[in-house]
Every structure is written in structure tokens, then in C-alpha cells.
Design an enzyme around this catalytic site. Structure first.
Site, PDB file in Angstrom:
ATOM      1  N   ASN A  12       4.913   4.825 -10.411  1.00 42.06           N
ATOM      2  CA  ASN A  12       6.275   5.385  -9.930  1.00 42.06           C
ATOM      3  C   ASN A  12       7.453   4.632 -10.808  1.00 42.06           C
ATOM      4  O   ASN A  12       7.826   3.578 -10.567  1.00 42.06           O
ATOM      5  CB  ASN A  12       6.477   4.787  -8.363  1.00 42.06           C
ATOM      6  CG  ASN A  12       7.894   5.342  -7.873  1.00 42.06           C
ATOM      7  OD1 ASN A  12       8.650   5.923  -8.551  1.00 42.06           O
ATOM      8  ND2 ASN A  12       7.905   4.921  -6.616  1.00 42.06           N
ATOM      9  N   LYS A  14      10.533   5.251 -10.585  1.00 41.55           N
ATOM     10  CA  LYS A  14      11.636   4.925  -9.935  1.00 41.55           C
ATOM     11  C   LYS A  14      12.828   5.647 -10.773  1.00 41.55           C
ATOM     12  O   LYS A  14      12.516   6.400 -11.597  1.00 41.55           O
ATOM     13  CB  LYS A  14      12.039   3.678  -9.364  1.00 41.55           C
ATOM     14  CG  LYS A  14      10.847   3.304  -8.470  1.00 41.55           C
ATOM     15  CD  LYS A  14      10.772   1.760  -7.891  1.00 41.55           C
ATOM     16  CE  LYS A  14       9.628   1.623  -7.177  1.00 41.55           C
ATOM     17  NZ  LYS A  14       9.931   0.127  -6.383  1.00 41.55           N
ATOM     18  N   HIS A  92       8.595   7.397   0.277  1.00 44.55           N
ATOM     19  CA  HIS A  92       8.771   6.010  -0.148  1.00 44.55           C
ATOM     20  C   HIS A  92       9.712   5.155   0.563  1.00 44.55           C
ATOM     21  O   HIS A  92      10.767   5.737   0.853  1.00 44.55           O
ATOM     22  CB  HIS A  92       9.220   6.010  -1.634  1.00 44.55           C
ATOM     23  CG  HIS A  92       8.965   4.900  -2.485  1.00 44.55           C
ATOM     24  ND1 HIS A  92       9.864   3.641  -2.177  1.00 44.55           N
ATOM     25  CD2 HIS A  92       7.840   4.218  -3.211  1.00 44.55           C
ATOM     26  CE1 HIS A  92       9.394   2.640  -3.053  1.00 44.55           C
ATOM     27  NE2 HIS A  92       8.303   3.093  -3.638  1.00 44.55           N
ATOM     28  N   GLU A  94      12.101   3.240  -0.289  1.00 41.65           N
ATOM     29  CA  GLU A  94      13.470   3.344  -0.955  1.00 41.65           C
ATOM     30  C   GLU A  94      14.240   4.618  -0.418  1.00 41.65           C
ATOM     31  O   GLU A  94      15.324   4.562  -0.212  1.00 41.65           O
ATOM     32  CB  GLU A  94      13.439   3.165  -2.406  1.00 41.65           C
ATOM     33  CG  GLU A  94      12.945   1.871  -2.930  1.00 41.65           C
ATOM     34  CD  GLU A  94      12.329   1.746  -3.854  1.00 41.65           C
ATOM     35  OE1 GLU A  94      12.212   2.506  -4.918  1.00 41.65           O
ATOM     36  OE2 GLU A  94      11.531   0.543  -4.333  1.00 41.65           O
ATOM     37  N   GLU A 164       2.569   0.530   0.974  1.00 41.29           N
ATOM     38  CA  GLU A 164       3.164  -0.208   0.462  1.00 41.29           C
ATOM     39  C   GLU A 164       4.267  -1.285   1.342  1.00 41.29           C
ATOM     40  O   GLU A 164       5.229  -0.719   1.869  1.00 41.29           O
ATOM     41  CB  GLU A 164       4.415   0.676  -0.261  1.00 41.29           C
ATOM     42  CG  GLU A 164       3.716   1.474  -1.522  1.00 41.29           C
ATOM     43  CD  GLU A 164       4.644   1.868  -2.548  1.00 41.29           C
ATOM     44  OE1 GLU A 164       3.971   1.516  -3.812  1.00 41.29           O
ATOM     45  OE2 GLU A 164       5.808   2.022  -2.359  1.00 41.29           O
ATOM     46  N   GLY A 170       8.685  -4.923  -5.526  1.00 39.97           N
ATOM     47  CA  GLY A 170       9.940  -5.530  -6.489  1.00 39.97           C
ATOM     48  C   GLY A 170      10.140  -6.829  -6.329  1.00 39.97           C
ATOM     49  O   GLY A 170      11.085  -7.374  -6.947  1.00 39.97           O
ATOM     50  N   SER A 209       4.238  -5.062  -6.093  1.00 41.47           N
ATOM     51  CA  SER A 209       3.978  -6.145  -7.183  1.00 41.47           C
ATOM     52  C   SER A 209       2.446  -5.974  -7.470  1.00 41.47           C
ATOM     53  O   SER A 209       2.141  -7.096  -7.927  1.00 41.47           O
ATOM     54  CB  SER A 209       4.428  -7.240  -6.382  1.00 41.47           C
ATOM     55  OG  SER A 209       5.778  -7.341  -6.212  1.00 41.47           O
TER      56      SER A 209
HETATM   57  P1  13P Z   1       6.599  -2.824  -7.678  1.00 41.59           P
HETATM   58  O1  13P Z   1       5.119  -2.399  -8.285  1.00 41.59           O
HETATM   59  O2  13P Z   1       7.695  -2.704  -8.617  1.00 41.59           O
HETATM   60  O3  13P Z   1       6.694  -3.703  -6.766  1.00 41.59           O
HETATM   61  O4  13P Z   1       6.961  -1.436  -7.044  1.00 41.59           O
HETATM   62  C1  13P Z   1       6.073  -0.867  -6.131  1.00 41.59           C
HETATM   63  C2  13P Z   1       6.483   0.450  -5.898  1.00 41.59           C
HETATM   64  O5  13P Z   1       7.310   0.671  -4.782  1.00 41.59           O
HETATM   65  C3  13P Z   1       5.734   1.691  -6.283  1.00 41.59           C
HETATM   66  O6  13P Z   1       6.137   2.838  -5.451  1.00 41.59           O
END
Ligand code: 13P
Length: 247
Positions: A12, A14, A92, A94, A164, A170, A209
Site C-alpha cells: 500500500n 498510500k 483502511h 487512515e 492492521e 507507521g 510496520s
Molecule cells: P506501515 O507498513 O508503514 O506501518 O503501514 C502499514 C499499513 O497501513 C498498510 O496498509
């Protein structure tokens, strides 16, 4: 049981990347083969059409609630399908936070994805506050229940789930393999109460992560079928190493 399920690693991006990264990933991934692992790249919308998905699959990061019409800025599932997507990330954390997508909206988007012939990658997961409150499993169930109520448990077979935990996204604070496995196992048994065969065959990814050096232990857990990768999906070598860890 594990071997019946499709292993998968999805990147992803983002709101990251550029045309140079598209080329790096396109050239790098199309030369490789990952044994028994479905590799998926989910770049921002403008780059989807620039990929020629060879040796990997394409996914989008979001889709519209609507089929078409006066919805400025939205992109429909059928448009995504037309430009070569097979997958779409839905729900997601976010998007839940930035765009106020609640569980009902997420459920409707899962339905839209299926209607367009896309495989939704349904994301769920708790905040640190929820985990600390002792309401973890109730919360996870409350995120999944509206989807099952809308599409029916049988159609979960056409989806991929992604656990997640928000506190791991992150932050570099990966869930331990045991913490992740505990939730994956809960989800699989919760679904098994409704349909044992759907549960046994469902691909459940872990995200938060995941890095080249922790992927193998996570993916070795009996109910973890791969990963949804953020930051580490932006570097070819790291992403490839994670895909290899799933093999
Ligand atoms: P990270 O791998 O950067 O922690 O992000 C995970 C994520 O949100 C994947 O959708």
C-alpha cells in the site's frame, strides 16, 4: 489448513511514489516469480494505468460508494477494473480517520467492490486505547459484523481481510507475532461459527510496520497468510524480501 489458503503480500503506497517508482517496481517485480504468493501493488490512482501488471497484481487504495454520476473526485470500482485492478483496499484506518468512513460505509464499499468484480482487501484493527480498555475482541467484531450482515458470510470467500492495529501503523512498533496471531485466530474462529469452510480458506493479512526482518516470524503464524505493507513497499529490495518471506 494453512496451505489451502492463498498467501499474499500487498504493498500500500498510500500517498507516496512517483513515475520513477512505478518504473522501478514494474521492472523489478516483473522479472521475479514468487512461488505460491500473490503479490499486489496498490499505488495512488494516477499511476494505476501506468503499470503493466506482469508477475504481480494491481490494487487500488479506495473506491467510490457510487456506481457513477455527480460525485466529484470519486473513482468507481468498474473504472478500477477497467484499468487493470483486481484488488481494492477498503476501510483502511487512515480513510476511516481522514474521511470519516464508518463501518457502514466500509461495508457498502466492500459490496461495491464485489459488484465490480474486484477483490476487496478489508482492513480493520484497534487503536491503542481500545486495546488498553480490554474491549479488543468486541471492537474487532463490531468492525466485521456490518460487512457480514450486508454481503453475507458466503461472499467473504471473495474477500481478503487485513488486520492492521492502528498503533503499529507507521510507528515501527510491529505487533508481536503472538499479538497478531491472537487476533487472526479470533477472527477466523468468529467467522467459522458462521461458516467453517469460508473461515478455513480466508486469507487474513497482517499490516503494521512489517519489515524485511520481521516478516518471516509474522508469516510463520498459523493464521497469518501474508502482509499489507506500507513504508517497506516503497523500496523494491525491502518489498521483494517481504514477498520472499511469504514463500
Ligand atoms: P506501515 O507498513 O508503514 O506501518 O503501514 C502499514 C499499513 O497501513 C498498510 O496498509
Amino acid at each position: 489448513m494453512n496451505t489451502m489458503r492463498q498467501k499474499m503480500v500487498a504493498g500500500n503506497w498510500k500517498q507516496n511514489g512517483d513515475q520513477a517508482l512505478v518504473k522501478t517496481m514494474q521492472d523489478g517485480l516483473s522479472k521475479l516469480a514468487f512461488n505460491g504468493v500473490e503479490v499486489v501493488v496498490c499505488p495512488p490512482f494516477p499511476y494505476l494505468g501506468a503499470f503493466e501488471a506482469k508477475g504481480f497484481k494491481l490494487g487500488a487504495q479506495n473506491l467510490s460508494l457510487h456506481d457513477s454520476g455527480a460525485h466529484t473526485g470519486e473513482v468507481s470500482g468498474s473504472m478500477l477494473k477497467e484499468v487493470g485492478c483486481q484488488y481494492v483496499i477498503v476501510g483502511h484506518s487512515e480513510r476511516r480517520a481522514d474521511n470519516s468512513e464508518d463501518n457502514d460505509v466500509v461495508a457498502q464499499k466492500v459490496q461495491q467492490a464485489l459488484a465490480a468484480g474486484l477483490t476487496p482487501v478489508l482492513c480493520f484493527g484497534e487503536s491503542e486505547q481500545v486495546r488498553d480498555s480490554g474491549q479488543l475482541f468486541d471492537f474487532i467484531q463490531s468492525q466485521l459484523e456490518p460487512v457480514i450482515a450486508l454481503i453475507g458470510v458466503a461472499r467473504l470467500a471473495e474477500t481478503v481481510l487485513a488486520y492492521e492495529p492502528i498503533w503499529a501503523i507507521g510507528t515501527g512498533r510491529t505487533a508481536t507475532p503472538e499479538q497478531a496471531q491472537e487476533v487472526h485466530q479470533f477472527v477466523r474462529s468468529y467467522i467459522a461459527e458462521k461458516d467453517a469452510s469460508v473461515a478455513a480458506n480466508l486469507t487474513i493479512l497482517y499490516g503494521g510496520s512489517v519489515k524485511a526482518d520481521n516478516a518471516e516470524l509474522l508469516f510463520a503464524q498459523p493464521d497469518i497468510d501474508g502482509g499489507l505493507i506500507g513504508g517497506a513497499s516503497l523500496k523494491l529490495d525491502d518489498f521483494v524480501a517481504i514477498c520472499q518471506a511469504a514463500e
